[in-house]
Design an enzyme around this catalytic site. Structure first.
Site, PDB file in Angstrom:
ATOM      1  CG  HIS A  80      -2.116  -1.059   1.101  1.00 16.61           C
ATOM      2  ND1 HIS A  80      -2.914  -1.072   0.018  1.00 16.61           N
ATOM      3  CD2 HIS A  80      -1.933  -2.273   1.746  1.00 16.61           C
ATOM      4  CE1 HIS A  80      -3.520  -2.350   0.263  1.00 16.61           C
ATOM      5  NE2 HIS A  80      -2.986  -3.199   1.121  1.00 16.61           N
ATOM      6  CG  ASN A 109      16.601  13.886  21.439  1.00 14.09           C
ATOM      7  OD1 ASN A 109      16.748  15.124  21.381  1.00 14.09           O
ATOM      8  ND2 ASN A 109      15.716  13.163  21.864  1.00 14.09           N
ATOM      9  CB  ALA A 145      -0.605  -2.317  13.282  1.00 15.56           C
TER      10      ALA A 145
END
Length: 180
Positions: A80, A109, A145
């Protein structure tokens, strides 16, 4: 790998792909890799402006941003793809799958030259995951996810959450690899 080899690999990994022609014409992950490979050639020749211009064109057309300085192995599959960002010092091994909305980025950082993640072979990174800083994602790991990964992930380990925590480690795979 050639475009056709990349397309064939996508056909194997994506059960929704109906034909090689469909993959070549309709898969933004493949298109992004084509732009990346062209931009990378200019980057390696220290033609940074042209490399970044090609990279930005790829981003415009695909919604996938891959810095030409990133090192990418064979068989990357971006499924996708919209919103994927791969930073300049990121390194991606072979046969990695990345879903939409993934960031391989820096934290801001870092005090070292290496600012982005290293992803070893056979890793799967779930949609929306953010992997930040010079961390290492071990071979065969799975990133859930929307996970936010700020620390190294051992090989064959699944992590989820914000911040990402280990939920499963496949020790039998690790042992098989050590004793082969």
């Amino acid at each position: 790998m050639s475009i056709i080899e990349d397309a064939r690999l996508i056909m194997k990994k994506d059960k929704a792909a109906k034909s090689l022609l469909e993959v070549v014409l309709c898969y933004p992950g493949l298109h992004a890799l084509i732009f990346y490979k062209i931009a990378r050639k200019f980057y390696l020749k220290r033609m940074f402006f042209i490399a970044r211009l090609i990279s930005q064109l790829g981003r415009f057309f695909t919604g996938i941003e891959i810095h030409p300085g990133a090192k990418i192995g064979k068989g990357l599959f971006i499924d996708h793809g919209m919103g994927v960002v791969i930073g300049e010092t990121a390194e991606i091994g072979d046969n990695v799958t990345i879903y939409h909305g993934v960031t391989l980025g820096a934290t801001g950082n870092e005090t070292t030259v290496k600012r982005h993640p290293t992803v070893e072979d056979d890793v799967i990174i779930g949609a929306g995951a953010k992997i930040l800083g010079p961390v290492r994602i071990g071979r065969g790991a799975k990133i859930g996810a929307n996970a936010v990964v700020l620390k190294d992930v051992p090989p064959y380990t699944t992590v989820v959450g914000i911040p990402a925590v280990e939920v499963k480690r496949r020790r039998e795979k690790m042992l098989r690899e050590v004793f082969q």
